[in-house]
Motif scaffolding. Structure first.
Motif, PDB file in Angstrom:
ATOM      1  N   SER A   5      -7.111  20.824  11.683  1.00 30.38           N
ATOM      2  CA  SER A   5      -8.436  20.766  11.051  1.00 30.38           C
ATOM      3  C   SER A   5      -9.543  20.980  12.059  1.00 30.38           C
ATOM      4  CB  SER A   5      -8.652  19.419  10.367  1.00 30.38           C
ATOM      5  OG  SER A   5      -7.683  19.208   9.382  1.00 30.38           O
TER       6      SER A   5
ATOM      7  N   VAL B 212       4.600  10.689   7.920  1.00 28.31           N
ATOM      8  CA  VAL B 212       4.281  12.107   8.101  1.00 28.31           C
ATOM      9  C   VAL B 212       5.528  12.960   8.359  1.00 28.31           C
ATOM     10  CG1 VAL B 212       2.872  13.776   9.359  1.00 28.31           C
ATOM     11  CG2 VAL B 212       2.016  11.452   9.003  1.00 28.31           C
TER      12      VAL B 212
ATOM     13  N   HIS C 118      -9.880  24.158   2.050  1.00 34.93           N
ATOM     14  CA  HIS C 118      -9.896  22.698   1.843  1.00 34.93           C
ATOM     15  C   HIS C 118      -8.594  22.051   2.303  1.00 34.93           C
ATOM     16  CE1 HIS C 118     -13.435  22.504  -1.261  1.00 34.93           C
ATOM     17  NE2 HIS C 118     -13.784  22.966  -0.082  1.00 34.93           N
ATOM     18  N   ALA C 119      -7.467  22.742   2.061  1.00 38.28           N
ATOM     19  CA  ALA C 119      -6.174  22.201   2.508  1.00 38.28           C
ATOM     20  C   ALA C 119      -6.158  22.056   4.033  1.00 38.28           C
ATOM     21  CB  ALA C 119      -5.034  23.099   2.041  1.00 38.28           C
ATOM     22  N   LEU C 120      -6.654  23.070   4.718  1.00 35.67           N
ATOM     23  CA  LEU C 120      -6.698  23.039   6.181  1.00 35.67           C
ATOM     24  C   LEU C 120      -7.520  21.860   6.686  1.00 35.67           C
ATOM     25  CD1 LEU C 120      -7.287  26.746   7.089  1.00 35.67           C
ATOM     26  CD2 LEU C 120      -5.654  25.266   8.229  1.00 35.67           C
ATOM     27  N   LYS C 121      -8.665  21.674   6.050  1.00 38.01           N
ATOM     28  CA  LYS C 121      -9.554  20.613   6.507  1.00 38.01           C
ATOM     29  C   LYS C 121      -8.975  19.235   6.206  1.00 38.01           C
ATOM     30  CE  LYS C 121     -13.306  21.975   4.497  1.00 38.01           C
ATOM     31  NZ  LYS C 121     -14.723  21.859   4.087  1.00 38.01           N
ATOM     32  N   LYS C 122      -8.182  19.164   5.125  1.00 38.95           N
ATOM     33  CA  LYS C 122      -7.658  17.872   4.699  1.00 38.95           C
ATOM     34  C   LYS C 122      -6.422  17.437   5.478  1.00 38.95           C
ATOM     35  CE  LYS C 122      -8.511  16.449  -0.022  1.00 38.95           C
ATOM     36  NZ  LYS C 122      -8.115  16.619  -1.419  1.00 38.95           N
ATOM     37  N   LEU C 123      -5.690  18.414   6.006  1.00 36.64           N
ATOM     38  CA  LEU C 123      -4.361  18.116   6.528  1.00 36.64           C
ATOM     39  C   LEU C 123      -4.389  17.005   7.586  1.00 36.64           C
ATOM     40  CD1 LEU C 123      -1.425  18.777   6.300  1.00 36.64           C
ATOM     41  CD2 LEU C 123      -1.733  20.629   7.908  1.00 36.64           C
ATOM     42  N   SER C 124      -5.292  17.113   8.532  1.00 40.62           N
ATOM     43  CA  SER C 124      -5.331  16.097   9.586  1.00 40.62           C
ATOM     44  C   SER C 124      -5.687  14.726   9.031  1.00 40.62           C
ATOM     45  CB  SER C 124      -6.360  16.462  10.649  1.00 40.62           C
ATOM     46  OG  SER C 124      -6.034  17.689  11.238  1.00 40.62           O
ATOM     47  N   ASP C 125      -6.690  14.706   8.147  1.00 35.37           N
ATOM     48  CA  ASP C 125      -7.133  13.419   7.620  1.00 35.37           C
ATOM     49  C   ASP C 125      -6.036  12.745   6.797  1.00 35.37           C
ATOM     50  OD1 ASP C 125      -9.821  13.295   8.660  1.00 35.37           O
ATOM     51  OD2 ASP C 125     -10.310  14.918   7.297  1.00 35.37           O
ATOM     52  N   VAL C 126      -5.355  13.554   5.985  1.00 36.06           N
ATOM     53  CA  VAL C 126      -4.270  12.998   5.172  1.00 36.06           C
ATOM     54  C   VAL C 126      -3.164  12.466   6.075  1.00 36.06           C
ATOM     55  CG1 VAL C 126      -2.440  13.602   3.559  1.00 36.06           C
ATOM     56  CG2 VAL C 126      -4.750  14.409   3.146  1.00 36.06           C
ATOM     57  N   SER C 127      -2.837  13.233   7.124  1.00 35.74           N
ATOM     58  CA  SER C 127      -1.771  12.800   8.032  1.00 35.74           C
ATOM     59  C   SER C 127      -2.153  11.527   8.769  1.00 35.74           C
ATOM     60  CB  SER C 127      -1.487  13.882   9.071  1.00 35.74           C
ATOM     61  OG  SER C 127      -1.189  15.098   8.442  1.00 35.74           O
ATOM     62  N   LEU C 128      -3.426  11.458   9.141  1.00 33.26           N
ATOM     63  CA  LEU C 128      -3.849  10.327   9.957  1.00 33.26           C
ATOM     64  C   LEU C 128      -4.059   9.050   9.157  1.00 33.26           C
ATOM     65  CD1 LEU C 128      -6.366  12.131  12.335  1.00 33.26           C
ATOM     66  CD2 LEU C 128      -4.309  10.906  13.035  1.00 33.26           C
ATOM     67  N   ALA C 129      -4.346   9.189   7.853  1.00 34.51           N
ATOM     68  CA  ALA C 129      -4.780   8.022   7.089  1.00 34.51           C
ATOM     69  C   ALA C 129      -3.776   6.863   7.147  1.00 34.51           C
ATOM     70  CB  ALA C 129      -5.052   8.420   5.638  1.00 34.51           C
ATOM     71  N   SER C 130      -2.529   7.096   6.738  1.00 35.57           N
ATOM     72  CA  SER C 130      -1.560   5.998   6.691  1.00 35.57           C
ATOM     73  C   SER C 130      -1.196   5.507   8.084  1.00 35.57           C
ATOM     74  CB  SER C 130      -0.272   6.448   6.010  1.00 35.57           C
ATOM     75  OG  SER C 130      -0.528   6.783   4.696  1.00 35.57           O
ATOM     76  N   VAL C 131      -1.037   6.454   9.007  1.00 40.61           N
ATOM     77  CA  VAL C 131      -0.687   6.077  10.374  1.00 40.61           C
ATOM     78  C   VAL C 131      -1.815   5.238  10.973  1.00 40.61           C
ATOM     79  CG1 VAL C 131      -0.194   6.946  12.697  1.00 40.61           C
ATOM     80  CG2 VAL C 131       0.770   8.092  10.696  1.00 40.61           C
TER      81      VAL C 131
ATOM     82  N   LEU D 134      -0.521  18.945  13.838  1.00 36.29           N
ATOM     83  CA  LEU D 134      -1.103  18.480  12.567  1.00 36.29           C
ATOM     84  C   LEU D 134      -2.498  17.927  12.765  1.00 36.29           C
ATOM     85  CD1 LEU D 134       1.858  16.612  10.905  1.00 36.29           C
ATOM     86  CD2 LEU D 134       0.352  18.197   9.730  1.00 36.29           C
TER      87      LEU D 134
END
Lengths: 153, 153
Positions: free
Chosen positions: B25, A128, A19-32, B21
């Motif tokens: 994912s 990020v 789950h961490a792997l799958k989330k990493l990109s989305d979390v990084s991309l969200a604010s940017v 990053l």
């Protein structure tokens, strides 16, 4: 982490890492992505594509190279390009032999991406990169290379 | 890696880390998604949603909780749910007060996800977890937690 080939349910630890792997990109991309969209009207996906066209292809790239660089599935890229064609940011064109499809940035795309670069640079650093130390960064880059290599085999 | 608030173009090193990053994912999901799709007809996104409904909500979850767990943007989830409703895998329904939308798995969704679990477990282990050692896994999990926390502020 896991060596055995097993079809048993993933353990709690395996699931957490997956789950961490799958989330990493989305979390990084969200604010940017939110920042760029609010200030320039480009989505994160729009930005990723336009910036690759400019940086890797000087404005034009084979669709396949674009896909490889993004690491997306073909259908996802195809849908995204259709939306961007409608907005006159880019166009698809066949090569002279008609064998390969190329993607070409249009003037509106160039103007928009140029205006978005400084916004993007600030957001990537603030949201990020600031939160990742050099050692963690090295681990991430190595890991992506290893996974990409294993996919090729 | 970077401390200063600057709008200068990202350096080569900053860009490399940022791209890694964003890629992680997608690279992780590619082989697993292809295997599940080939063997069960579910896309990676279908699987992620159905499995969360079952595991986190015993079959039903507020759309907002589903969104938070996936770490997706609202519009991406919404489009995906519409496609899955058409295929009778799940349905959206309003809560009693009509304030919140819930997502409920349908019998076809339950049957499909149960058949897909063993395929998923094998693929996740073979294509992803096998390539990540314990130390790298710990770095990833910590990093995701830190980025999520910084998003909340």
């Amino acid at each position: 982490v896991t060596k055995a080939r097993s079809n048993k349910p993933l353990t709690t630890e395996e699931r957490e890492l997956w789950h961490a792997l799958k989330k990493l990109s989305d979390v990084s991309l969200a604010s940017v992505g939110n920042t760029i969209e609010a200030e320039t009207g480009l989505s994160g996906a729009d930005f990723g594509i336009l910036s690759r066209l400019v940086e890797l292809g000087d404005g034009v790239l084979p669709q396949q190279s674009l896909q490889a660089s993004l690491g997306w599935q073909k259908s996802r890229l195809s849908h995204q390009l259709t939306r961007m064609e409608t907005r006159k940011l880019l166009r698809r064109c066949e090569s002279e032999t008609g064998r390969r499809v190329h993607v070409e940035i249009l003037p509106k795309g160039t103007a928009t991406i140029e205006a978005a670069y400084p916004v993007h640079a600030i957001a990537v650093r603030e949201y990020v990169l600031k939160h990742i130390d050099a050692k963690e960064g090295a681990v991430l880059i190595q890991l992506v290379r290893r996974l990409e290599k294993s996919l090729e085999n």
